[in-house]
Design a protein around this motif. Structure first.
Motif, PDB file in Angstrom:
ATOM      1  N   VAL B 120       0.857  -1.184   0.000  1.00 11.63           N
ATOM      2  CA  VAL B 120       0.000   0.000   0.000  1.00 11.63           C
ATOM      3  C   VAL B 120       0.892   1.233   0.000  1.00 11.63           C
ATOM      4  O   VAL B 120       2.082   1.139   0.266  1.00 11.63           O
ATOM      5  CB  VAL B 120      -0.943   0.043   1.229  1.00 11.63           C
ATOM      6  CG1 VAL B 120      -2.006  -1.002   1.126  1.00 11.63           C
ATOM      7  CG2 VAL B 120      -0.158  -0.112   2.510  1.00 11.63           C
ATOM      8  N   ALA B 131       3.038   6.401  11.607  1.00 10.25           N
ATOM      9  CA  ALA B 131       2.738   5.268  10.739  1.00 10.25           C
ATOM     10  C   ALA B 131       2.425   4.025  11.559  1.00 10.25           C
ATOM     11  O   ALA B 131       1.509   3.266  11.241  1.00 10.25           O
ATOM     12  CB  ALA B 131       3.913   5.007   9.811  1.00 10.25           C
ATOM     13  N   ASN B 132       3.165   3.823  12.635  1.00 12.55           N
ATOM     14  CA  ASN B 132       2.970   2.646  13.474  1.00 12.55           C
ATOM     15  C   ASN B 132       1.587   2.643  14.096  1.00 12.55           C
ATOM     16  O   ASN B 132       0.962   1.601  14.256  1.00 12.55           O
ATOM     17  CB  ASN B 132       4.028   2.629  14.575  1.00 12.55           C
ATOM     18  CG  ASN B 132       3.899   1.428  15.473  1.00 12.55           C
ATOM     19  OD1 ASN B 132       3.768   0.312  14.990  1.00 12.55           O
ATOM     20  ND2 ASN B 132       3.913   1.641  16.772  1.00 12.55           N
ATOM     21  N   ILE B 134      -1.126   4.150  12.779  1.00 11.27           N
ATOM     22  CA  ILE B 134      -2.180   4.057  11.782  1.00 11.27           C
ATOM     23  C   ILE B 134      -2.331   2.643  11.234  1.00 11.27           C
ATOM     24  O   ILE B 134      -3.427   2.125  11.136  1.00 11.27           O
ATOM     25  CB  ILE B 134      -1.930   5.065  10.639  1.00 11.27           C
ATOM     26  CG1 ILE B 134      -2.044   6.489  11.171  1.00 11.27           C
ATOM     27  CG2 ILE B 134      -2.910   4.854   9.502  1.00 11.27           C
ATOM     28  CD1 ILE B 134      -1.635   7.532  10.178  1.00 11.27           C
ATOM     29  N   SER B 135      -1.231   2.025  10.863  1.00 12.44           N
ATOM     30  CA  SER B 135      -1.362   0.711  10.240  1.00 12.44           C
ATOM     31  C   SER B 135      -0.091  -0.091  10.406  1.00 12.44           C
ATOM     32  O   SER B 135       0.883   0.358  10.977  1.00 12.44           O
ATOM     33  CB  SER B 135      -1.666   0.864   8.748  1.00 12.44           C
ATOM     34  OG  SER B 135      -0.496   1.262   8.077  1.00 12.44           O
ATOM     35  N   SER B 136      -0.118  -1.301   9.855  1.00 14.45           N
ATOM     36  CA  SER B 136       1.029  -2.179  10.000  1.00 14.45           C
ATOM     37  C   SER B 136       2.158  -1.776   9.062  1.00 14.45           C
ATOM     38  O   SER B 136       3.212  -2.386   9.071  1.00 14.45           O
ATOM     39  CB  SER B 136       0.613  -3.609   9.727  1.00 14.45           C
ATOM     40  OG  SER B 136       0.108  -3.720   8.422  1.00 14.45           O
ATOM     41  N   GLY B 140       3.264  -4.532   5.141  1.00 14.89           N
ATOM     42  CA  GLY B 140       2.284  -5.420   5.747  1.00 14.89           C
ATOM     43  C   GLY B 140       2.833  -6.166   6.946  1.00 14.89           C
ATOM     44  O   GLY B 140       2.080  -6.764   7.694  1.00 14.89           O
ATOM     45  N   PRO B 142       3.748  -6.544  10.553  1.00 15.13           N
ATOM     46  CA  PRO B 142       3.380  -5.741  11.721  1.00 15.13           C
ATOM     47  C   PRO B 142       4.531  -5.459  12.685  1.00 15.13           C
ATOM     48  O   PRO B 142       4.379  -4.683  13.613  1.00 15.13           O
ATOM     49  CB  PRO B 142       2.311  -6.587  12.407  1.00 15.13           C
ATOM     50  CG  PRO B 142       2.583  -7.968  11.962  1.00 15.13           C
ATOM     51  CD  PRO B 142       3.188  -7.895  10.612  1.00 15.13           C
ATOM     52  N   ARG B 188       8.800   0.247  17.127  1.00 13.82           N
ATOM     53  CA  ARG B 188       8.681  -1.209  17.091  1.00 13.82           C
ATOM     54  C   ARG B 188       9.846  -1.907  17.779  1.00 13.82           C
ATOM     55  O   ARG B 188       9.980  -3.125  17.688  1.00 13.82           O
ATOM     56  CB  ARG B 188       8.552  -1.659  15.645  1.00 13.82           C
ATOM     57  CG  ARG B 188       7.248  -1.159  15.064  1.00 13.82           C
ATOM     58  CD  ARG B 188       6.976  -1.661  13.702  1.00 13.82           C
ATOM     59  NE  ARG B 188       5.568  -1.416  13.396  1.00 13.82           N
ATOM     60  CZ  ARG B 188       5.015  -1.687  12.245  1.00 13.82           C
ATOM     61  NH1 ARG B 188       5.727  -2.203  11.287  1.00 13.82           N
ATOM     62  NH2 ARG B 188       3.746  -1.442  12.047  1.00 13.82           N
ATOM     63  N   GLN B 211       4.658 -13.452  13.653  1.00 16.04           N
ATOM     64  CA  GLN B 211       3.615 -14.210  12.962  1.00 16.04           C
ATOM     65  C   GLN B 211       4.105 -15.624  12.696  1.00 16.04           C
ATOM     66  O   GLN B 211       5.299 -15.906  12.753  1.00 16.04           O
ATOM     67  CB  GLN B 211       3.280 -13.525  11.633  1.00 16.04           C
ATOM     68  CG  GLN B 211       2.561 -12.227  11.803  1.00 16.04           C
ATOM     69  CD  GLN B 211       2.463 -11.456  10.499  1.00 16.04           C
ATOM     70  OE1 GLN B 211       3.428 -11.364   9.759  1.00 16.04           O
ATOM     71  NE2 GLN B 211       1.306 -10.905  10.235  1.00 16.04           N
ATOM     72  N   LYS B 212       3.187 -16.506  12.344  1.00 14.91           N
ATOM     73  CA  LYS B 212       3.564 -17.866  11.990  1.00 14.91           C
ATOM     74  C   LYS B 212       4.384 -17.848  10.709  1.00 14.91           C
ATOM     75  O   LYS B 212       4.224 -16.963   9.869  1.00 14.91           O
ATOM     76  CB  LYS B 212       2.299 -18.711  11.797  1.00 14.91           C
ATOM     77  CG  LYS B 212       1.731 -19.166  13.121  1.00 14.91           C
ATOM     78  CD  LYS B 212       0.622 -20.169  12.919  1.00 14.91           C
ATOM     79  CE  LYS B 212       0.044 -20.571  14.261  1.00 14.91           C
ATOM     80  NZ  LYS B 212      -1.259 -21.199  14.140  1.00 14.91           N
ATOM     81  N   THR B 215       2.843 -16.941   7.201  1.00 12.52           N
ATOM     82  CA  THR B 215       2.382 -15.550   7.110  1.00 12.52           C
ATOM     83  C   THR B 215       3.572 -14.606   7.075  1.00 12.52           C
ATOM     84  O   THR B 215       3.591 -13.634   6.317  1.00 12.52           O
ATOM     85  CB  THR B 215       1.496 -15.187   8.322  1.00 12.52           C
ATOM     86  OG1 THR B 215       0.797 -16.338   8.743  1.00 12.52           O
ATOM     87  CG2 THR B 215       0.547 -14.077   8.001  1.00 12.52           C
TER      88      THR B 215
END
Lengths: 440, 276
Positions: B120, B131-132, B134-136, B140, B142, B188, B211-212, B215
């Motif tokens: 995106v 930014a952190n 607002i979204s990942s 993408g 995280p 982060r 994440q796994k 992913t």
């Protein structure tokens, strides 16, 4: 000439774009798969009550409230629980979600699906609060504060007025507007139910003057009910804010750090009030809501009755699909909503709108230096100085500085960023400031 | 006319004289006693006022040094001045200096524009903190680097710079003084201050994605997928929450290159001659 109510400090008049206000609510239908987040409210996540492979019906409790500030979550479809794990939400961050594969549309037997309007309220206040709690109702205006807390009086407090918030001041959104037109009587009875729970005599339904249909319908019906009245408010953004609405209706200012209960007021969104009616009279838990799909990026803008957990991409397809050059999808209103990263994310109890915008509609102007015009201070409905907050955030000084500026009182309405001639994204800075204060 | 000039000179002169006298007396009366050692130590310190030592600034650190006994002094360390400055302070105090291993900041992410392409477009304020929230992020992931460079702005020693090609910050370990400003500012927590081994090599897992495996790989080609291969090479390496962590006290010379070679995604980074 009747008096028009409004709040005094700040506020702006953005273009309305209520293009869907005459589109009747349609049923969005059932998607193949729903993803139901276990946290759709403020407070702690609900405890998951189902296992992988379980069969659920519409209205089955799938997650139980964990603590007082929490809320039950019910299945919005019938089918099989496929998985319970972290799935990327609309922000791209992972949230715990229950994925259910839809099979048929079988409802729990306890839910009354008839259209008959039940007017008699034969419940004690305790029973009403219990029913609201069991239905998992949260403030549907956007904050997601569990409603049972707001419908039971804290000890030693007294409420004397219920304000039903039908302002819907965000541009584009018409979900509450349509609900007031089509479900007027249910809303009035819902308000009476909450009144009974709180022991209040008066309820005021506040509506912006740009909703003539809703005003006409509700005013006519209110004549049949004692103690429920309609007040027409002058259109101004952000009148739908709790503090602003209390000021507009009662003329009293809610001081910083005080709750509406302290002023003898209770504010509930119309969608919440409608959900209360359905929960108490029809035993129907909160698993669907009205969502406006609008903007110039969608083929057929409309209002849908959507099951919680329906993917946003399904709603977009249902509304005729995306137009070309769509470059931004916003969840919520254009002023306060957030642009989403992932359109397979689900809608929740709090999603009031999905807006799609073409590239040319989006302001992409570069931010320039602050010219100290004071416009942001002028329009701030909370009486803050957004430019000073921005300065404090950028130079990341001590949080005391932010506290002195009362950044915690920001209602995140976005008036400052909207009116800034230098295109400074002041709202983003205010949000950080709030976050920083909360951290300490 | 002459009188006027003379008069003015006299009046102004006498005001000046009286004020000087008052100032002199006041400064004598209210003189603040400064510790001589503190003054000496302040002169030695690099005056970066970075807060890397954990004190409010260089003056505060000097006061702490001056007050400290041998035990407390062993725990005080100026990361900017390093061993040399601490040696000088110890001479003043008459203490021994404990040998500290050299350290450097490392970036625990390899989500370059190539490994983790943007899905995106991010258009809001160019700040990782915003930014952190607002979204990942664009890629993408995280837990990955947001590539907006808050850390670069926070570094007072010019040790960080942006690599235009990869989008990630580069750490110049010769300039890095391990003050930890970048670690504090990164929303982060992607910076870690790690010790450099005797021969100047360093090994670490450059990924924080929890994440796994599948992913994580979708988001970034060089993500840690928690395959456990590294923990088989050395028992002290723990894999928790789908992420491996190499402890700081690992024998880098012995295991470093082996670990990096065996990592299937290249999430483990092994660098030699870090300080050159």
């Amino acid at each position: 000439m009747t008096r028009k109510y409004t709040f005094s400090m700040g506020g702006i008049h953005p273009d309305k774009f209520k293009i869907t206000s005459n589109c009747p609510i349609e049923d969005a239908g059932l998607p193949e798969m729903v993803y139901i987040p276990v946290k759709q409210h403020i407070g702690s996540s609900a405890k998951i009550m189902v296992n992988k492979g379980d069969k659920v019906k519409v209205g089955t409790l799938i997650a139980d409230a964990d603590g007082i500030v929490s809320s039950d979550v019910h299945s919005s479809v019938s089918g099989e629980v496929i998985k319970i794990e972290d799935v990327a939400g609309s922000t791209g961050y992972e949230e715990k979600m229950i994925t259910i594969k839809v099979e048929g549309d079988e409802w729990e037997e306890s839910i009354d699906r008839s259209d008959k309007i039940i007017k008699e309220i034969n419940f004690t206040p305790e029973e009403i609060v219990k029913k609201i709690r069991e239905a998992g109702i949260v403030g549907m205006g956007g904050a997601g504060y569990p409603t049972p807390i707001k419908t039971s009086l804290p000890e030693g407090k007294k409420a004397d007025i219920l304000i039903v918030n039908g302002i819907e001041c965000e541009p584009f959104l018409t979900a509450d507007d349509r609900l007031m037109v089509e479900r007027a009587e249910q809303i009035i009875i819902g308000a009476r139910i909450i009144n009974k729970a709180l022991g209040i005599q008066n309820a005021i339904i506040a509506i912006d003057e740009n909703k003539p249909n809703a005003i006409a319908t509700l005013t006519a019906l209110c004549k049949l009910y004692i103690g429920v009245n309609v007040r027409v408010c002058k259109t101004k953004y952000p009148q739908g804010g709790e503090k602003q609405l209390i000021k507009a209706i009662t003329g009293k200012e809610l001081p910083s750090g005080k709750l509406p209960f302290d002023m003898g007021c209770v504010v509930q969104n119309v969608a919440t009030v409608h959900a209360v009616y359905e929960a108490v009279m029809k035993n129907k838990p909160l698993f669907e809501r009205i969502v406006t799909v609008s903007g110039d990026g969608i083929e057929y803008p409309s209002n849908y009755r959507v099951r919680v957990g329906t993917p946003i991409s399904y709603l977009i397809d249902r509304a005729g699909g995306m137009n070309e050059n769509v470059s931004k999808i916003i969840l919520g209103g254009p002023m306060m909503g957030n642009a989403i990263v992932n359109h397979s994310a689900p809608t929740t109890k709090l999603t009031s709108g999905v807006l799609l915008f073409k590239e040319d509609k989006i302001s992409k102007k570069e931010a320039s230096a602050c010219i100290r015009c004071g416009k942001c201070t002028q329009v701030c409905p909370a009486g803050l100085r957004p430019f000073a907050i921005k300065q404090a955030v950028v130079y990341s000084g001590p949080t005391d500085e932010l506290r002195k500026l009362h950044a915690g009182d920001c209602i995140e309405c976005g008036c400052c960023a909207y009116s800034c001639p230098a295109n400074i994204p002041l709202l983003d800075y205010c949000k950080i400031a709030k976050q920083e204060i909360r951290k300490k | 006319m002459d009188n006027l000039i003379l008069l003015n000179t006299l009046i102004l002169g006498s005001i000046g004289l009286i004020s000087a006298l008052v100032l002199y007396l006041v400064s004598k009366k209210f003189m603040v006693e400064t510790d001589e050692t503190t003054v000496k130590i302040v002169e030695i310190l690099p005056q970066a006022n970075c807060g890397g030592c954990g004190k409010a600034g260089c003056a505060d650190f000097a006061t702490a040094c001056a007050k400290a006994d041998a035990d407390v002094f062993a725990n005080l360390y100026c990361p900017v001045g390093g061993q040399k400055v601490m040696q000088k302070i110890a001479e003043i105090k008459g203490f021994e200096v404990a040998q500290k291993a050299q350290t450097t900041a490392v970036l625990l992410c390899q989500g370059t524009c190539q490994n983790a392409p943007a899905k995106v477009v991010y258009e809001a304020v160019s700040s990782c903190r915003v930014a952190n929230r607002i979204s990942s992020g664009q890629s993408g992931c995280p837990d990955g680097c947001l590539r907006l460079g808050d850390c670069i702005k926070s570094c007072k020693f010019g040790a960080l710079s942006l690599n235009e090609e990869t989008g990630l910050p580069i750490i110049d370990s010769t300039k890095c003084v391990s003050c930890g400003a970048c670690a504090k500012v990164c929303p982060r927590g992607l910076f870690e201050i790690r010790p450099v081994s005797q021969n100047g090599s360093i090994v670490y897992v450059a990924c924080r994605n929890k994440q796994k495996g599948a992913t994580a790989r979708k988001n970034c080609k060089s993500a840690c997928i928690a395959c456990m291969k590294c923990s088989k090479i050395n028992d002290s390496i723990k894999v928790e929450n789908n992420i491996s962590y190499i402890p700081a006290d690992i024998d880098v010379e012995k295991f470093g290159s082996e670990l990096a070679q065996n990592c299937p995604t290249g999430a483990i980074v092994y660098r030699e001659n870090v300080r050159d």
